[in-house]
Write a protein that holds these residues in place. Sequence first.
Motif, short mmCIF file in Angstrom:
data_model
loop_
_atom_site.label_atom_id
_atom_site.label_comp_id
_atom_site.label_asym_id
_atom_site.label_seq_id
_atom_site.Cartn_x
_atom_site.Cartn_y
_atom_site.Cartn_z
N LEU A 199 0.82 -1.21 0.00
CA LEU A 199 0.00 0.00 0.00
C LEU A 199 0.85 1.27 0.00
O LEU A 199 0.32 2.38 0.04
N GLY A 200 2.17 1.09 -0.01
CA GLY A 200 3.07 2.24 -0.08
C GLY A 200 3.51 2.78 1.25
O GLY A 200 4.13 3.86 1.32
N HIS A 201 3.23 2.06 2.32
CA HIS A 201 3.61 2.53 3.65
C HIS A 201 5.06 2.16 3.98
O HIS A 201 5.64 1.25 3.37
N ARG A 202 5.59 2.84 4.95
CA ARG A 202 6.88 2.46 5.53
C ARG A 202 6.59 1.48 6.66
O ARG A 202 5.76 1.75 7.52
N VAL A 203 7.27 0.34 6.65
CA VAL A 203 6.95 -0.75 7.57
C VAL A 203 8.08 -0.96 8.57
O VAL A 203 9.23 -1.15 8.18
N ILE A 204 7.72 -0.95 9.86
CA ILE A 204 8.66 -1.29 10.92
C ILE A 204 8.22 -2.63 11.48
O ILE A 204 7.15 -2.75 12.08
N MET A 205 9.04 -3.64 11.28
CA MET A 205 8.69 -5.00 11.67
C MET A 205 9.36 -5.38 12.98
O MET A 205 10.55 -5.14 13.16
N THR A 206 8.61 -5.98 13.89
CA THR A 206 9.19 -6.47 15.14
C THR A 206 8.74 -7.91 15.36
O THR A 206 7.64 -8.31 14.96
N ASP A 207 9.60 -8.69 16.02
CA ASP A 207 9.29 -10.08 16.30
C ASP A 207 10.33 -10.63 17.27
O ASP A 207 11.41 -10.07 17.41
N MET A 208 9.99 -11.74 17.92
CA MET A 208 10.94 -12.43 18.80
C MET A 208 11.97 -13.21 18.00
O MET A 208 13.11 -13.38 18.42
N ASN A 209 11.55 -13.74 16.86
CA ASN A 209 12.41 -14.59 16.04
C ASN A 209 13.32 -13.71 15.17
O ASN A 209 12.94 -13.30 14.08
N ALA A 210 14.52 -13.45 15.66
CA ALA A 210 15.41 -12.50 14.99
C ALA A 210 15.83 -12.95 13.60
O ALA A 210 15.89 -12.14 12.66
N LEU A 211 16.12 -14.24 13.43
CA LEU A 211 16.59 -14.74 12.14
C LEU A 211 15.49 -14.66 11.07
O LEU A 211 15.72 -14.18 9.95
N ALA A 237 15.15 -12.14 7.68
CA ALA A 237 14.90 -12.68 6.35
C ALA A 237 13.65 -12.06 5.72
O ALA A 237 13.64 -11.71 4.53
N ARG A 238 12.60 -11.90 6.51
CA ARG A 238 11.37 -11.30 6.00
C ARG A 238 11.60 -9.83 5.62
O ARG A 238 11.12 -9.37 4.57
N ALA A 239 12.30 -9.12 6.49
CA ALA A 239 12.58 -7.71 6.21
C ALA A 239 13.42 -7.56 4.94
O ALA A 239 13.18 -6.66 4.13
N ASP A 240 14.38 -8.45 4.77
CA ASP A 240 15.22 -8.41 3.56
C ASP A 240 14.38 -8.64 2.31
O ASP A 240 14.66 -8.04 1.26
N ALA A 241 13.40 -9.50 2.42
CA ALA A 241 12.54 -9.79 1.27
C ALA A 241 11.80 -8.54 0.81
O ALA A 241 11.67 -8.28 -0.39
N SER A 294 12.26 -1.36 8.04
CA SER A 294 13.25 -1.54 9.11
C SER A 294 12.71 -2.61 10.04
O SER A 294 11.52 -2.92 10.04
N PHE A 295 13.60 -3.20 10.83
CA PHE A 295 13.15 -4.27 11.72
C PHE A 295 13.92 -4.22 13.03
O PHE A 295 15.08 -3.79 13.09
N HIS A 296 13.25 -4.69 14.08
CA HIS A 296 13.84 -4.68 15.42
C HIS A 296 13.35 -5.91 16.17
O HIS A 296 12.12 -6.14 16.25
#
Length: 265
Positions: free
Chosen positions: A24-36, A40-44, A54-56
């Motif tokens: 939808l054109g948004h900037r996405v900040i992804m967070t999760d417990m599973n760092a690996l 990988a998802r953020a890189d995709a 970005s991810f944290h």
Amino acid sequence: MKTVLITGAASGLGWALSQQAFSLGHRVIMTDMNALLLAARADALASQDPSRVSFHRLDVTDSEAITALVALLKEKEGGLDVLINNAGITHRSLADKTDIAVFRKVMAVDWQAPVEMAVACLPLLKLSGGGIINIGSMAGWMPVLGRAGYCSAKSALSQFFEVLRGEVAQYGVHILMVYPSFLDTPIETNALGHDGQPAAHPRSMVGAMQTPEWMAERVFEAYYRKKKRLFPDRFTWFASLLWRLAPDFYQRMMVRKFASELEPH
């Protein structure tokens, strides 16, 4: 361009919501417990446009980590427009056989964490005139055998944010409560058993199982239409209505449909 923060973003509905927000054109900040998996998802997504991802790593039950993340949002991420409280956990176990620690964990992830995230992010959301999307459950509207802790947490989640909606409306902050039923996501695969270990038996269910992608599309559509509540599954919405109008009949039907939950596991 809006900035959207999603908890539990690396898999299941969280990953579908991340993809939908990005599309939808948004900037996405992804967070999760599973760092690996999170990386990988953020890189995709970043392979398409690194400036919008970005991810944290985040344990949503860690108050200090939430505080640090919100400070980062203020200093480096340029604020926040939408908070999506998606991270969740469930259990499949009879109430009288379940360790209290299991109930505490479910309540910490499914109620305390979204509340802390929302309260911490509210100053930023007031500035942006943004909003909060909470992934609840139809189990918060009606009882489901073997899910006493989960039903309690999702019910408390609903009540808290119904109150908060009225309190923050004056600041232009919108709150959407989403009430899915059965989705094909890891939350059930990773369900806890009575002792806190993975549940040993398969889940019982009624109605059709939907995909997280199907759900994610409807979540954003409802949010931008300024809907307050989203009941995407008519069958379970009817079941919740039946619970209110004829609770004894609903209980008998639930015991019949979820009879396997009453068996020792």
